[in-house]
Design a protein around this motif. Structure first.
Motif, PDB file in Angstrom:
ATOM      1  N   PHE A  47       0.815  -1.214   0.000  1.00 44.96           N
ATOM      2  CA  PHE A  47       0.000   0.000   0.000  1.00 44.96           C
ATOM      3  C   PHE A  47       0.852   1.268   0.000  1.00 44.96           C
ATOM      4  CE2 PHE A  47      -2.829  -3.233   1.797  1.00 44.96           C
ATOM      5  CZ  PHE A  47      -3.945  -3.067   1.000  1.00 44.96           C
ATOM      6  N   ARG A  48       2.151   1.092  -0.224  1.00 48.71           N
ATOM      7  CA  ARG A  48       3.091   2.218  -0.308  1.00 48.71           C
ATOM      8  C   ARG A  48       3.040   3.102   0.931  1.00 48.71           C
ATOM      9  NH1 ARG A  48       2.350   4.111  -6.692  1.00 48.71           N
ATOM     10  NH2 ARG A  48       2.852   2.058  -7.601  1.00 48.71           N
ATOM     11  N   ARG A  49       3.027   2.449   2.076  1.00 50.86           N
ATOM     12  CA  ARG A  49       2.986   3.173   3.347  1.00 50.86           C
ATOM     13  C   ARG A  49       4.286   3.009   4.137  1.00 50.86           C
ATOM     14  NH1 ARG A  49      -2.192   4.335   5.126  1.00 50.86           N
ATOM     15  NH2 ARG A  49      -1.066   5.479   6.750  1.00 50.86           N
ATOM     16  N   ARG A  50       5.244   2.277   3.584  1.00 49.64           N
ATOM     17  CA  ARG A  50       6.497   2.059   4.310  1.00 49.64           C
ATOM     18  C   ARG A  50       7.389   3.276   4.178  1.00 49.64           C
ATOM     19  NH1 ARG A  50      11.490  -0.544   3.202  1.00 49.64           N
ATOM     20  NH2 ARG A  50      10.765  -1.211   1.148  1.00 49.64           N
ATOM     21  N   GLN A  51       7.786   3.798   5.301  1.00 49.37           N
ATOM     22  CA  GLN A  51       8.607   5.005   5.345  1.00 49.37           C
ATOM     23  C   GLN A  51      10.093   4.638   5.289  1.00 49.37           C
ATOM     24  OE1 GLN A  51       8.377   7.133   9.066  1.00 49.37           O
ATOM     25  NE2 GLN A  51       8.843   9.113   8.121  1.00 49.37           N
ATOM     26  N   ALA A  52      10.867   5.415   4.562  1.00 50.71           N
ATOM     27  CA  ALA A  52      12.314   5.200   4.492  1.00 50.71           C
ATOM     28  C   ALA A  52      12.957   5.651   5.802  1.00 50.71           C
ATOM     29  CB  ALA A  52      12.910   5.967   3.316  1.00 50.71           C
ATOM     30  N   LEU A  53      13.839   4.829   6.347  1.00 55.78           N
ATOM     31  CA  LEU A  53      14.508   5.135   7.600  1.00 55.78           C
ATOM     32  C   LEU A  53      16.004   5.292   7.372  1.00 55.78           C
ATOM     33  CD1 LEU A  53      12.793   2.557  10.010  1.00 55.78           C
ATOM     34  CD2 LEU A  53      12.108   4.919   9.540  1.00 55.78           C
ATOM     35  N   ARG A  56      20.717   5.306  11.368  1.00 54.53           N
ATOM     36  CA  ARG A  56      20.610   5.527  12.815  1.00 54.53           C
ATOM     37  C   ARG A  56      19.246   5.100  13.328  1.00 54.53           C
ATOM     38  NH1 ARG A  56      23.201   8.426  16.747  1.00 54.53           N
ATOM     39  NH2 ARG A  56      21.918   9.354  18.388  1.00 54.53           N
ATOM     40  N   ASP A  57      18.203   5.341  12.529  1.00 56.45           N
ATOM     41  CA  ASP A  57      16.862   4.924  12.929  1.00 56.45           C
ATOM     42  C   ASP A  57      16.754   3.405  12.987  1.00 56.45           C
ATOM     43  OD1 ASP A  57      16.019   7.606  13.019  1.00 56.45           O
ATOM     44  OD2 ASP A  57      15.566   7.589  10.861  1.00 56.45           O
ATOM     45  N   HIS A  58      17.397   2.722  12.038  1.00 56.49           N
ATOM     46  CA  HIS A  58      17.393   1.255  12.059  1.00 56.49           C
ATOM     47  C   HIS A  58      18.105   0.736  13.313  1.00 56.49           C
ATOM     48  CE1 HIS A  58      15.547  -0.040   8.283  1.00 56.49           C
ATOM     49  NE2 HIS A  58      16.090   1.018   7.715  1.00 56.49           N
ATOM     50  N   LEU A  59      19.147   1.424  13.733  1.00 55.32           N
ATOM     51  CA  LEU A  59      19.853   1.019  14.950  1.00 55.32           C
ATOM     52  C   LEU A  59      18.934   1.113  16.159  1.00 55.32           C
ATOM     53  CD1 LEU A  59      22.437   0.175  16.393  1.00 55.32           C
ATOM     54  CD2 LEU A  59      23.062   2.597  16.553  1.00 55.32           C
ATOM     55  N   PHE A  60      18.161   2.204  16.229  1.00 55.32           N
ATOM     56  CA  PHE A  60      17.217   2.340  17.336  1.00 55.32           C
ATOM     57  C   PHE A  60      16.080   1.320  17.221  1.00 55.32           C
ATOM     58  CE2 PHE A  60      19.229   6.455  18.123  1.00 55.32           C
ATOM     59  CZ  PHE A  60      19.204   6.498  19.506  1.00 55.32           C
ATOM     60  N   CYS A  61      15.690   0.972  15.999  1.00 50.81           N
ATOM     61  CA  CYS A  61      14.689  -0.083  15.810  1.00 50.81           C
ATOM     62  C   CYS A  61      15.216  -1.416  16.322  1.00 50.81           C
ATOM     63  CB  CYS A  61      14.305  -0.198  14.335  1.00 50.81           C
ATOM     64  SG  CYS A  61      13.203   1.112  13.738  1.00 50.81           S
ATOM     65  N   LEU A  62      16.507  -1.650  16.135  1.00 45.85           N
ATOM     66  CA  LEU A  62      17.122  -2.869  16.656  1.00 45.85           C
ATOM     67  C   LEU A  62      17.040  -2.899  18.177  1.00 45.85           C
ATOM     68  CD1 LEU A  62      18.837  -5.428  16.393  1.00 45.85           C
ATOM     69  CD2 LEU A  62      20.872  -3.960  16.320  1.00 45.85           C
ATOM     70  N   VAL A  63      17.339  -1.771  18.810  1.00 47.54           N
ATOM     71  CA  VAL A  63      17.232  -1.690  20.271  1.00 47.54           C
ATOM     72  C   VAL A  63      15.784  -1.890  20.706  1.00 47.54           C
ATOM     73  CG1 VAL A  63      17.531  -0.190  22.282  1.00 47.54           C
ATOM     74  CG2 VAL A  63      19.236  -0.177  20.440  1.00 47.54           C
ATOM     75  N   GLN A  64      14.864  -1.231  20.013  1.00 48.72           N
ATOM     76  CA  GLN A  64      13.445  -1.375  20.326  1.00 48.72           C
ATOM     77  C   GLN A  64      12.992  -2.824  20.162  1.00 48.72           C
ATOM     78  OE1 GLN A  64      10.835   0.684  17.645  1.00 48.72           O
ATOM     79  NE2 GLN A  64       9.017   0.409  18.933  1.00 48.72           N
ATOM     80  N   GLY A  65      13.434  -3.466  19.087  1.00 46.50           N
ATOM     81  CA  GLY A  65      13.046  -4.847  18.851  1.00 46.50           C
ATOM     82  C   GLY A  65      13.537  -5.782  19.932  1.00 46.50           C
ATOM     83  N   GLY A  66      14.784  -5.576  20.383  1.00 45.75           N
ATOM     84  CA  GLY A  66      15.296  -6.418  21.449  1.00 45.75           C
ATOM     85  C   GLY A  66      14.543  -6.230  22.745  1.00 45.75           C
ATOM     86  N   CYS A  67      14.094  -4.999  23.008  1.00 50.62           N
ATOM     87  CA  CYS A  67      13.399  -4.695  24.262  1.00 50.62           C
ATOM     88  C   CYS A  67      11.927  -5.083  24.239  1.00 50.62           C
ATOM     89  CB  CYS A  67      13.521  -3.202  24.571  1.00 50.62           C
ATOM     90  SG  CYS A  67      15.181  -2.653  25.014  1.00 50.62           S
ATOM     91  N   VAL A  68      11.256  -4.879  23.092  1.00 50.80           N
ATOM     92  CA  VAL A  68       9.796  -5.035  23.031  1.00 50.80           C
ATOM     93  C   VAL A  68       9.368  -6.336  22.353  1.00 50.80           C
ATOM     94  CG1 VAL A  68       7.651  -3.964  22.228  1.00 50.80           C
ATOM     95  CG2 VAL A  68       9.529  -2.537  22.999  1.00 50.80           C
ATOM     96  N   PHE A  69      10.136  -6.795  21.379  1.00 52.51           N
ATOM     97  CA  PHE A  69       9.719  -7.964  20.600  1.00 52.51           C
ATOM     98  C   PHE A  69      10.756  -9.088  20.637  1.00 52.51           C
ATOM     99  CE2 PHE A  69       8.003  -4.157  18.372  1.00 52.51           C
ATOM    100  CZ  PHE A  69       6.667  -4.358  18.673  1.00 52.51           C
ATOM    101  N   GLY A  70      11.553  -9.114  21.704  1.00 48.97           N
ATOM    102  CA  GLY A  70      12.593 -10.134  21.765  1.00 48.97           C
ATOM    103  C   GLY A  70      12.863 -10.607  23.174  1.00 48.97           C
TER     104      GLY A  70
END
Length: 208
Positions: A47-53, A56-70
């Motif tokens: 649906f062309r809703r994916r935002q380019a990151l 540095r944002d991907h690094l924070f997503c990695l931290v978020q993923g480890g904390c919230v979804f891991g």
């Protein structure tokens, strides 16, 4: 929106109870969030809703993923071998306290006075729920270990929430950041499962 939130977050504890069993904990978490991430990313792309990151944002997503979804779900799934998922959900409500503390620590967000009244009522209430188990000598160490893991996972969830606040302050879309966070969290669990090799299966939750 409130009803939807209650139904979604309420049903997630059922998923934990159903998954605890013959499959090792990191494998269960790996499948759960990798599949969810791929579905969400596919939908956002379609649906062309994916935002380019940015990197540095991907690094924070990695931290978020480890904390919230891991790692936090690693704690919850392990604790579910000793505690019923309903009690884990009750302990998870401590995330409100952790969010308030971390919000002030990281963003200097003021804590309203009514929060302290709610805390004074909520903590004794949770103590009463677990009182019978706490006074049972033969179950003390297992129970305390499961409670500790649940609170550790809950605090990890709160840290992930702080990363989400950072994303929103940068104007990043929550669907995109959550999708990548789930992807990285699932991949992290996959790495843990791979490094552990053949591990013994989890004991089926005796409360089911």
């Amino acid at each position: 929106m409130y009803i939807s939130t209650v139904l979604i977050w309420g049903s997630t504890w059922l998923a934990i109870a159903w998954q605890v069993g013959d499959v090792a904990v990191p494998v269960s978490v790996f499948y759960r969030f990798l599949i969810a991430a791929l579905v969400l990313l596919a939908g956002l792309t379609l649906f062309r809703r994916r935002q380019a990151l940015q990197a540095r944002d991907h690094l924070f997503c990695l931290v978020q993923g480890g904390c919230v979804f891991g790692l936090n779900f690693y704690c919850f799934y392990t604790a579910a071998g000793y505690l019923p998922s309903g009690l884990i959900a009750i302990l998870f409500s401590m995330s409100i306290l952790f969010n308030a503390a971390n919000g002030y620590l990281f963003f200097r967000t003021p804590v309203p006075r009514v929060f302290y009244l709610a805390l004074a009522l909520g903590l004794p209430g949770m103590a009463l729920i677990f009182w019978q188990d706490l006074v049972t000598v033969e179950a003390t160490w297992e129970l305390l270990g499961a409670i500790g893991l649940t609170l550790l996972g809950t605090y990890g969830f709160s840290l992930g929430n702080m990363v989400s606040v950072r994303h929103q302050r940068r104007g990043l879309q929550i669907n995109t950041t959550n999708a990548f966070a789930m992807l990285y969290g699932g991949m992290l669990m996959g790495v843990i499962a791979w490094t552990q090799g053949p591990v013994s299966a989890c004991q089926r939750n005796r409360y089911i």
